[in-house]
Design a protein around this motif. Structure first.
Motif, PDB file in Angstrom:
ATOM      1  N   THR A  67     126.781 -44.498  33.190  1.00  0.00           N
ATOM      2  CA  THR A  67     128.143 -44.066  32.872  1.00  0.00           C
ATOM      3  C   THR A  67     128.945 -45.125  32.129  1.00  0.00           C
ATOM      4  OG1 THR A  67     128.635 -44.648  35.155  1.00  0.00           O
ATOM      5  CG2 THR A  67     128.383 -42.321  34.677  1.00  0.00           C
ATOM      6  N   THR A  68     128.289 -46.193  31.736  1.00  0.00           N
ATOM      7  CA  THR A  68     128.956 -47.142  30.832  1.00  0.00           C
ATOM      8  C   THR A  68     128.104 -47.246  29.573  1.00  0.00           C
ATOM      9  OG1 THR A  68     127.768 -48.975  31.847  1.00  0.00           O
ATOM     10  CG2 THR A  68     129.982 -48.531  32.673  1.00  0.00           C
ATOM     11  N   GLN A  69     128.755 -47.607  28.480  1.00  0.00           N
ATOM     12  CA  GLN A  69     128.045 -47.586  27.204  1.00  0.00           C
ATOM     13  C   GLN A  69     126.858 -48.546  27.191  1.00  0.00           C
ATOM     14  OE1 GLN A  69     130.618 -47.650  23.841  1.00  0.00           O
ATOM     15  NE2 GLN A  69     131.870 -46.009  24.628  1.00  0.00           N
TER      16      GLN A  69
ATOM     17  N   ARG B 274     116.698 -40.612  35.775  1.00  0.00           N
ATOM     18  CA  ARG B 274     118.135 -40.364  35.972  1.00  0.00           C
ATOM     19  C   ARG B 274     118.506 -40.495  37.446  1.00  0.00           C
ATOM     20  NH1 ARG B 274     120.912 -35.038  33.583  1.00  0.00           N
ATOM     21  NH2 ARG B 274     120.720 -34.269  35.686  1.00  0.00           N
ATOM     22  N   TYR B 275     117.619 -40.010  38.293  1.00  0.00           N
ATOM     23  CA  TYR B 275     117.853 -40.190  39.736  1.00  0.00           C
ATOM     24  C   TYR B 275     117.758 -41.671  40.119  1.00  0.00           C
ATOM     25  CZ  TYR B 275     117.585 -35.168  40.528  1.00  0.00           C
ATOM     26  OH  TYR B 275     117.842 -33.829  40.513  1.00  0.00           O
TER      27      TYR B 275
ATOM     28  N   PRO C  77     127.775 -42.320  27.482  1.00  0.00           N
ATOM     29  CA  PRO C  77     129.195 -41.940  27.461  1.00  0.00           C
ATOM     30  C   PRO C  77     129.752 -42.002  26.036  1.00  0.00           C
ATOM     31  CG  PRO C  77     128.779 -43.692  29.053  1.00  0.00           C
ATOM     32  CD  PRO C  77     127.529 -43.530  28.261  1.00  0.00           C
ATOM     33  N   GLY C  78     130.653 -41.095  25.741  1.00  0.00           N
ATOM     34  CA  GLY C  78     131.126 -40.979  24.371  1.00  0.00           C
ATOM     35  C   GLY C  78     129.935 -40.617  23.493  1.00  0.00           C
ATOM     36  N   ASP C  79     129.750 -41.358  22.423  1.00  0.00           N
ATOM     37  CA  ASP C  79     128.603 -41.135  21.542  1.00  0.00           C
ATOM     38  C   ASP C  79     127.616 -42.288  21.639  1.00  0.00           C
ATOM     39  OD1 ASP C  79     129.381 -38.730  20.410  1.00  0.00           O
ATOM     40  OD2 ASP C  79     130.757 -39.736  19.041  1.00  0.00           O
TER      41      ASP C  79
ATOM     42  N   PRO D  77     126.908 -49.508  37.081  1.00  0.00           N
ATOM     43  CA  PRO D  77     127.091 -48.129  36.573  1.00  0.00           C
ATOM     44  C   PRO D  77     126.160 -47.861  35.385  1.00  0.00           C
ATOM     45  CG  PRO D  77     128.923 -49.513  35.872  1.00  0.00           C
ATOM     46  CD  PRO D  77     128.035 -50.384  36.693  1.00  0.00           C
TER      47      PRO D  77
ATOM     48  N   THR E 275     121.496 -38.987  29.372  1.00  0.00           N
ATOM     49  CA  THR E 275     122.943 -39.204  29.159  1.00  0.00           C
ATOM     50  C   THR E 275     123.628 -38.140  28.325  1.00  0.00           C
ATOM     51  OG1 THR E 275     122.533 -40.434  27.131  1.00  0.00           O
ATOM     52  CG2 THR E 275     122.572 -41.716  29.164  1.00  0.00           C
ATOM     53  N   ARG E 276     122.852 -37.192  27.778  1.00  0.00           N
ATOM     54  CA  ARG E 276     123.405 -36.205  26.833  1.00  0.00           C
ATOM     55  C   ARG E 276     124.112 -36.895  25.665  1.00  0.00           C
ATOM     56  NH1 ARG E 276     123.036 -30.371  28.345  1.00  0.00           N
ATOM     57  NH2 ARG E 276     121.380 -30.608  29.840  1.00  0.00           N
TER      58      ARG E 276
ATOM     59  N   ASN F  96     120.914 -43.576  39.105  1.00  0.00           N
ATOM     60  CA  ASN F  96     122.221 -43.072  39.529  1.00  0.00           C
ATOM     61  C   ASN F  96     123.012 -44.199  40.185  1.00  0.00           C
ATOM     62  OD1 ASN F  96     124.137 -41.889  41.623  1.00  0.00           O
ATOM     63  ND2 ASN F  96     123.535 -40.067  40.494  1.00  0.00           N
TER      64      ASN F  96
ATOM     65  N   GLN G 229     125.558 -44.297  42.343  1.00  0.00           N
ATOM     66  CA  GLN G 229     125.835 -44.259  43.780  1.00  0.00           C
ATOM     67  C   GLN G 229     124.572 -44.144  44.624  1.00  0.00           C
ATOM     68  OE1 GLN G 229     127.874 -42.586  41.628  1.00  0.00           O
ATOM     69  NE2 GLN G 229     129.561 -43.980  41.995  1.00  0.00           N
ATOM     70  N   PHE G 230     123.620 -43.353  44.142  1.00  0.00           N
ATOM     71  CA  PHE G 230     122.528 -42.969  45.026  1.00  0.00           C
ATOM     72  C   PHE G 230     121.146 -43.372  44.517  1.00  0.00           C
ATOM     73  CE2 PHE G 230     125.913 -39.759  44.668  1.00  0.00           C
ATOM     74  CZ  PHE G 230     126.581 -40.028  45.844  1.00  0.00           C
TER      75      PHE G 230
END
Lengths: 470, 303
Positions: free
Chosen positions: B161-163, B135-136, B250-252, B158, B246-247, B139, B141-142
């Motif tokens: 944070t994108t599907q 996950r790091y 994004p979305g499902d 991204p 991603t939990r 990321n 941005q970083f």
């Protein structure tokens, strides 16, 4: 029968016997574990107190336990630290313990679970508070009514909140200086905030993000919704509560107070909610903000301390976190959340709740009273890992080692903005948070059309969640 | 040494032998009974009840199964899982096969051992730890991945944070962590192919591809079956990677079937619905595994 056959039969019998003995021995040795009797405080006549955290967290509160034991030598206490990913996970574990008949007597509950506990497991404190009103008067005198009301449900009080955090805005002073920006005033607004982000972006490198936020109920989109005088859920108040307000507070202090927050249904279809989502979506598209990170934002302290983030919402708990990350007092500071249609802040609080199933309620009440006393709170919160609910503890001395310079912001948020409200956490909090997190992620990840689809879906999911049984 | 042959002695001796076998099997059977069979039976019963842990369970017939079918999030999670299995298992097996064939070809033994250990290593790591670490790395941005892309002039992606990005990362992390197991199975299969067959083919002038298609692939097919069945079952149960990375968002978009079981049980306290979902997933796994074994009758060659 020859010699080798004898040996084989002997070894088989020997093995059988050895196997049997081993099995019996192992079962005997593991019996306490198998039956769960080795679990601390199980079957012991002690007051069992569950807290979220690790054995180290329990050890850190030992001085509090020792002081309580000295004051009440007849009440043995055992702290049970329950490790969990977040408050939701913690509440589920407490529910599991309750179902197994091993519920603790007292549980540390945050705003996220306040109404779930009130609905299912916690004992109202009304008669206890009423019975000992002289002993607890100084507590209420010292604690802001907003915090008290956040733990009222249907007119009854369920905890004496001990710590809280409001979503204030942390600013990286290194970034402000290198971007030639002045520290904002207390009544700054969203436009000034956006302008500040733009200036930061112009002056910093590509691996810098002006605004960083997480995707959850506290500190996510909700503070922006509150600032825009709206929320994801329609907010109302329960009737009642005058038994407490009339006794402990003056009329002008509690003119607007009732019997606790009541969230009724989804409010996502309102224009103000759409406007708030659109603003954050635009910031993401323009590179002024990161897309919200899922989970608890574990990387946040390190990124902020290394000046790769300009601004992020957080509460008083961050003072100690940044200090431990090596950030000196002159490198960060805190300001109120920017004004939009209002400057209402979001906050979350926590305190000990007495479990309905407890057979030691008298003893549990003694624990609640002691931990809410000045002595108890000073022992529980020796450093600014959170903001104590007693106003008298918000002193320069408390923040002397960590900063920030404007530490007064933490408690003054409640005084300056008395309409500040708790995290919107009805008993269906887990469903609300799930629906919010996944749809916010979708809304922030794409086009305007995707944003509106996500809002429609969020509206439907919140409506369904609020219609489901509490 | 203990003989496991069928005893030929007296009836009493044969009975004693049966008792002995039963005794040896007992610990495993008791363990399976308590920790596998009973929970499955418990789930089966619970699937027809509504239970929130605190109140008494109430019988609600097939309501949980109806709710399961009507819930778009659950449907989406199952579709995600099937799509994930199709892509991840294909990649995992292809990668494992490619590397196994490469390593089995001319290479010093010490180097072969090094690669075997290296490829297996991710499997012994905790999936949660690996996912936190990744996950790091991913990321936007970083993360180090985007940093390296930026170095070669590619703008940041991204990832989480994108599907599409999130799904790609979840698949990548899963395959990276699990291909070592398929690799080991396949390299074992490759080692068991008699060298004479390849030598004979070489004398006949067979190309590298003909070697692979007509000798390696048929003879390694039993190992492929084992590798694909285990990979498929593991992939159908994917949880750690999407949960930590991603939990489910994004979305499902990365929500898996096991995640919806977890969320129903431990976040919403809908243990009946969670049990029903778990049972449906178990049936799907059984069906797919049965299909694989049926298919293997035509595609797997035993020497």
């Amino acid at each position: 029968m020859n010699h080798s056959t004898d040996l084989r039969r002997l070894s088989r019998r020997g093995l059988l016997g050895l196997g049997g003995l081993t099995a019996v021995g192992l079962t005997g040795a593991a019996w306490p574990r198998l039956t769960g009797t080795d679990i601390p405080s199980r079957n012991e006549d002690v007051l069992r107190i569950a807290i979220q955290g690790t054995a180290q967290d329990a050890a850190a509160r030992q001085s509090l336990v020792d002081a309580f034991t000295e004051a009440h030598p007849d009440i043995p206490v055992r702290l049970q630290a329950i490790q969990s990913a977040d408050w939701g996970d913690f509440f589920t574990k407490i529910l599991t313990m309750t179902a197994a008949g091993t519920a603790p007597d007292v549980t540390y509950v945050a705003t996220e679970g306040a109404q779930l506990f009130a609905e299912r497991m916690a004992e109202p404190l009304d008669r206890w508070v009423d019975g000992d009103h002289t002993e607890v008067a100084d507590y209420f005198e010292d604690v802001h009514p907003s915090l008290i009301e956040s733990f009222m449900y249907d007119g009854s009080l369920y905890t004496l909140p001990l710590d809280f955090n409001a979503a204030n805005m942390y600013l990286n002073l290194d970034t402000l200086r290198s971007s030639n920006l002045d520290f904002p005033s207390e009544d700054w607004d969203v436009e000034e905030f956006e302008s500040m982000l733009r200036t930061m972006k112009e002056h910093q490198g590509t691996d810098f993000s002006p605004y960083y936020w997480t995707n959850r109920l506290f500190g996510g989109i909700v503070p922006w919704l509150y600032a825009n005088d709206t929320s994801i859920l329609r907010e109302d108040r329960f009737d009642g509560g005058s038994w407490l307000w009339d006794r402990f507070y003056s009329a002008d202090q509690v003119a607007e107070r009732r019997g606790g927050y009541r969230w009724t249904t989804s409010n996502v279809s309102s224009d103000a909610v759409g406007e708030t989502f659109e603003m954050l979506n635009r910031w993401v598209r323009e590179g002024l903000s990161v897309r919200p990170e899922e989970g608890g934002g574990n990387a946040l302290v390190g990124l902020f301390a290394s000046s790769r983030i300009g601004a992020t919402p957080a509460g008083g708990y961050w003072a100690q976190g940044l200090h431990e990350a090596g950030m000196a007092e002159d490198r960060f500071d805190v300001q109120y959340f920017p004004r939009w249609r209002s400057q209402r802040h979001q906050f979350g609080s926590a305190g000990y709740a007495m479990m309905r199933s407890s057979e030691r309620k008298e003893q549990a009440w003694e624990w609640l009273k002691f931990t809410a006393s000045k002595e108890g709170m000073e022992l529980a919160f020796p450093s600014p890992e959170t903001t104590p609910t007693r106003r008298s503890m918000a002193t320069p001395e408390f923040y002397r080692e960590t900063g920030p310079e404007r530490w007064k912001v933490f408690y003054d948020t409640l005084d300056e903005f008395p309409d500040s409200g708790p995290i919107p956490a009805p008993p269906q909090q887990a469903e609300i948070e799930n629906a919010l997190a996944r749809n916010v992620a979708t809304a922030m990840g794409g086009s305007q059309a995707q944003l509106h689809d996500a809002l429609d879906r969020l509206d439907g999911e919140l409506t369904a969640a609020m219609e489901s049984p509490a | 040494m203990i003989s496991t042959d069928k005893p030929t002695g007296t009836p009493a001796r044969r009975r004693s032998h049966r008792w002995f076998i039963a005794l040896l099997l007992a610990p495993t059977l008791v363990g399976m009974g308590i920790f596998t069979i009973l929970p499955i039976l418990g789930s089966l019963v619970l699937a027809f009840f509504e239970w929130d842990l605190v109140s008494a369970p109430t019988f609600n017939g097939v309501d949980n199964f109806v709710a399961l079918g009507a819930d778009t999030t659950i449907r989406r999670a199952f579709i995600n899982t099937i799509g994930f299995v199709a892509i991840a298992v294909t990649l995992q097996l292809a990668l494992a096969m490619f590397l196994a064939v490469m390593i089995q070809s001319r290479m010093p033994n010490w180097l072969r051992l090094f690669f075997r250990s290296t490829f297996f290593f991710p499997l012994v790591l905790s999936a949660a730890s690996v996912s936190i670490f990744m996950r790091y790395m991913f990321n936007e941005q970083f993360g180090v991945v985007n940093w390296m892309l930026n170095l070669v002039g590619i703008s940041s992606v991204p990832w989480l944070t994108t599907q599409t990005g999130a799904a790609a990362v979840v698949i990548f992390v899963f395959v990276w962590q699990n291909f070592g197991f398929s690799f080991l199975i396949l390299i074992g299969g490759l080692a068991s192919i008699p060298k004479e067959l390849h030598e004979a083919a070489e004398i006949d002038g067979a190309s590298g591809w003909r070697h692979f298609r007509n000798i390696t692939l048929p003879l390694i097919s039993p190992s492929m079956l084992v590798a694909s069945v285990t990979a498929m079952i593991t992939a159908l149960q994917v949880f750690d990677q999407p949960y930590v990375l991603t939990r489910g968002g994004p979305g499902d978009s990365t929500r898996s079937a096991v995640m919806v079981v977890f969320e129903a049980a431990f976040q919403r306290l809908e243990f009946g619905l969670a049990s029903a979902t778990g049972l449906v997933l178990m049936l799907i796994i059984m069906l797919i595994t049965w299909g694989q074994f049926r298919l293997s009758r035509r595609l797997v060659f035993y020497q």
